[in-house]
Design an enzyme around this catalytic site. Structure first.
Site, PDB file in Angstrom:
ATOM      1  N   GLU A  41     -39.502  13.006 -39.666  1.00 30.71           N
ATOM      2  CA  GLU A  41     -40.773  12.265 -39.721  1.00 30.71           C
ATOM      3  C   GLU A  41     -41.744  12.919 -40.705  1.00 30.71           C
ATOM      4  OE1 GLU A  41     -41.739  10.235 -35.672  1.00 30.71           O
ATOM      5  OE2 GLU A  41     -41.163  12.287 -35.211  1.00 30.71           O
TER       6      GLU A  41
ATOM      7  N   GLU B 285     -33.916  11.753 -30.524  1.00 32.60           N
ATOM      8  CA  GLU B 285     -34.910  11.483 -29.482  1.00 32.60           C
ATOM      9  C   GLU B 285     -34.290  10.813 -28.265  1.00 32.60           C
ATOM     10  OE1 GLU B 285     -35.493  11.293 -32.686  1.00 32.60           O
ATOM     11  OE2 GLU B 285     -37.465  12.138 -33.103  1.00 32.60           O
TER      12      GLU B 285
HETATM   13  C1  1HE Z   1     -36.018  24.874 -30.633  1.00 32.64           C
HETATM   14  C2  1HE Z   1     -35.849  23.612 -31.230  1.00 32.64           C
HETATM   15  C3  1HE Z   1     -36.789  22.596 -30.900  1.00 32.64           C
HETATM   16  C4  1HE Z   1     -34.281  24.911 -31.937  1.00 32.64           C
HETATM   17  N1  1HE Z   1     -37.774  22.903 -30.037  1.00 32.64           N
HETATM   18  N2  1HE Z   1     -37.014  25.110 -29.765  1.00 32.64           N
HETATM   19  N3  1HE Z   1     -35.090  18.270 -31.960  1.00 32.64           N
HETATM   20  C5  1HE Z   1     -33.830  18.451 -31.526  1.00 32.64           C
HETATM   21  O1  1HE Z   1     -33.391  17.891 -30.563  1.00 32.64           O
HETATM   22  C6  1HE Z   1     -33.009  19.445 -32.308  1.00 32.64           C
HETATM   23  C7  1HE Z   1     -32.817  20.686 -31.485  1.00 32.64           C
HETATM   24  N4  1HE Z   1     -32.219  21.751 -32.248  1.00 32.64           N
HETATM   25  C8  1HE Z   1     -30.898  21.832 -32.538  1.00 32.64           C
HETATM   26  O2  1HE Z   1     -30.132  20.903 -32.317  1.00 32.64           O
HETATM   27  C9  1HE Z   1     -30.424  23.093 -33.154  1.00 32.64           C
HETATM   28  O3  1HE Z   1     -31.362  24.103 -32.870  1.00 32.64           O
HETATM   29  C10 1HE Z   1     -30.210  23.043 -34.692  1.00 32.64           C
HETATM   30  C11 1HE Z   1     -28.997  22.136 -35.001  1.00 32.64           C
HETATM   31  C12 1HE Z   1     -31.431  22.534 -35.417  1.00 32.64           C
HETATM   32  C13 1HE Z   1     -29.913  24.477 -35.207  1.00 32.64           C
HETATM   33  O4  1HE Z   1     -28.849  25.039 -34.461  1.00 32.64           O
HETATM   34  P1  1HE Z   1     -28.678  26.628 -34.387  1.00 32.64           P
HETATM   35  O5  1HE Z   1     -27.385  26.889 -33.659  1.00 32.64           O
HETATM   36  O6  1HE Z   1     -28.846  27.200 -35.747  1.00 32.64           O
HETATM   37  O7  1HE Z   1     -29.923  27.196 -33.547  1.00 32.64           O
HETATM   38  P2  1HE Z   1     -30.155  27.217 -31.946  1.00 32.64           P
HETATM   39  O8  1HE Z   1     -29.425  28.382 -31.361  1.00 32.64           O
HETATM   40  O9  1HE Z   1     -29.904  25.899 -31.340  1.00 32.64           O
HETATM   41  O10 1HE Z   1     -31.729  27.478 -31.871  1.00 32.64           O
HETATM   42  C14 1HE Z   1     -32.308  28.718 -32.195  1.00 32.64           C
HETATM   43  C15 1HE Z   1     -33.586  28.838 -31.401  1.00 32.64           C
HETATM   44  O11 1HE Z   1     -34.482  27.810 -31.794  1.00 32.64           O
HETATM   45  C16 1HE Z   1     -33.354  28.635 -29.914  1.00 32.64           C
HETATM   46  O12 1HE Z   1     -34.315  29.396 -29.242  1.00 32.64           O
HETATM   47  P3  1HE Z   1     -33.916  30.813 -28.537  1.00 32.64           P
HETATM   48  O13 1HE Z   1     -35.198  31.273 -27.891  1.00 32.64           O
HETATM   49  O14 1HE Z   1     -32.806  30.494 -27.580  1.00 32.64           O
HETATM   50  O15 1HE Z   1     -33.462  31.703 -29.677  1.00 32.64           O
HETATM   51  C17 1HE Z   1     -33.682  27.166 -29.722  1.00 32.64           C
HETATM   52  O16 1HE Z   1     -34.068  26.847 -28.394  1.00 32.64           O
HETATM   53  C18 1HE Z   1     -34.841  27.023 -30.668  1.00 32.64           C
HETATM   54  N5  1HE Z   1     -35.033  25.638 -31.079  1.00 32.64           N
HETATM   55  N6  1HE Z   1     -34.772  23.667 -32.034  1.00 32.64           N
HETATM   56  C19 1HE Z   1     -37.870  24.127 -29.495  1.00 32.64           C
HETATM   57  N7  1HE Z   1     -36.742  21.385 -31.445  1.00 32.64           N
HETATM   58  C20 1HE Z   1     -43.329  13.962 -32.772  1.00 32.64           C
HETATM   59  S1  1HE Z   1     -42.065  13.390 -31.834  1.00 32.64           S
HETATM   60  C21 1HE Z   1     -40.620  14.061 -32.534  1.00 32.64           C
HETATM   61  C22 1HE Z   1     -39.541  14.136 -31.494  1.00 32.64           C
HETATM   62  C23 1HE Z   1     -38.463  15.063 -31.904  1.00 32.64           C
HETATM   63  O17 1HE Z   1     -38.566  15.782 -32.869  1.00 32.64           O
HETATM   64  S2  1HE Z   1     -37.080  15.025 -30.923  1.00 32.64           S
HETATM   65  C24 1HE Z   1     -35.937  16.067 -31.734  1.00 32.64           C
HETATM   66  C25 1HE Z   1     -36.058  17.483 -31.295  1.00 32.64           C
END
Ligand code: 1HE
Length: 263
Positions: free
Chosen positions: A114, A134
């Site tokens: 976005e 989402e």
């Molecule tokens: C996060 C977020 C997040 C990572 N909010 N903390 N977005 C998503 O659904 C995508 C979510 N993220 C992922 O699918 C993956 O993180 C990735 C594919 C982007 C990257 O994977 P990877 O293996 O490199 O990293 P990871 O181990 O999943 O994440 C590393 C850390 O970042 C981990 O935290 P930690 O404390 O365990 O180290 C994750 O929890 C954190 N992290 N993504 C919070 N999104 C205005 S409305 C818009 C609505 C949306 O955007 S919905 C889509 C949300």
């Protein structure tokens, strides 16, 4: 804005181009409320002192979207106001005074897509992947995606991505019109800065008209659009800068177009 918020988004001025970095790689540049505030400050500052800007992500990903950890505890009305704040901040630079480019790699997901959609030109490297998870998270787009992403790639393709969790590769996204350039791995930022530098040499009023008249005309009737185009066109030609640039061309002082060699 306190110091910690400032660190979440980096800012540097490279000549006339502001380079803005999402700087939370440990959370894959997920956008929290503080990140939104820092983005606001950076995009406002860019408009006050630069002639073009680039937004990129530090680490292996552009942006993993909304900070889900922060979002999960938000009361309903706070969530509505949070979404409206994204809208205000993104619209302020989308219909602002200077062009914004985005340099995309790795995850360009949810709110990250976005954000990219609110920039004027999107450059992705081969590692970029686009997703709108989402539906899987039980929420809906809230950063302007249903308006901007849907207009870029069409509501049907966007609906497919949201319903099925489809991840889209850069070549496909380019074919769909969601991005304008695909470059080799690691070159998105350099290429986006190069394009921003070129745009920064345009007359500021021409850039302003491109940012503000073009999308409005696209939503007008044909007749209204053609009329508005004539007015905007005549207004831009009246500036001393336009007159000087036209004289420079006619008196052979301006660079000619770089025509690609097709021989
Ligand atoms: C996060 C977020 C997040 C990572 N909010 N903390 N977005 C998503 O659904 C995508 C979510 N993220 C992922 O699918 C993956 O993180 C990735 C594919 C982007 C990257 O994977 P990877 O293996 O490199 O990293 P990871 O181990 O999943 O994440 C590393 C850390 O970042 C981990 O935290 P930690 O404390 O365990 O180290 C994750 O929890 C954190 N992290 N993504 C919070 N999104 C205005 S409305 C818009 C609505 C949306 O955007 S919905 C889509 C949300």
């Amino acid at each position: 804005m306190d110091g910690s918020a400032k660190m979440l988004v980096s800012y540097r001025l490279q000549g006339e181009v502001a380079v803005i970095g999402l700087n939370r790689p440990c959370k894959r540049n997920a956008i929290s409320d503080q990140v939104v505030d820092a983005l606001h400050d950076a995009t406002e500052r860019a408009q006050s002192e630069a002639r073009a800007a680039v937004i990129y992500g530090e680490g292996d990903h552009f942006c993993a979207g909304l900070d889900l950890a922060e979002h999960k505890d938000k009361p309903l009305f706070d969530a509505i106001q949070g979404s409206r704040r994204w809208h205000r901040i993104f619209s302020a630079f989308e219909r602002g005074t200077i062009p914004f480019f985005s340099a995309l790699h790795g995850a360009v997901v949810g709110g990250g897509f976005e954000l990219a959609a609110a920039t004027h030109v999107r450059v992705a490297d081969e590692t970029a992947f686009f997703g709108l998870p989402e539906g899987q998270r039980g929420i809906f787009v809230g950063g302007g995606g249903s308006v901007r992403v849907a207009r870029l790639i069409g509501p049907s393709r966007m609906g497919d991505m949201m319903l099925t969790g489809r991840i889209v590769a850069p070549a496909q996204m380019e074919a769909w019109g969601g991005i304008s350039y695909v470059v080799p791995k690691g070159q998105a930022l350099t290429h986006a800065i190069e394009l921003a530098r070129a745009a920064a040499t345009n007359a500021p009023l021409s850039n302003y008209a491109i940012l503000n008249a073009l999308p409005r005309i696209a939503e007008m009737s044909v007749e209204d659009g053609l009329f508005t185009e004539s007015i905007v066109s005549a207004l831009t030609s009246e500036t001393p800068e336009a007159k000087q640039r036209l004289r420079d061309f006619l008196e052979k002082r301006a660079a000619r177009l770089k025509v690609p060699d097709v021989s």
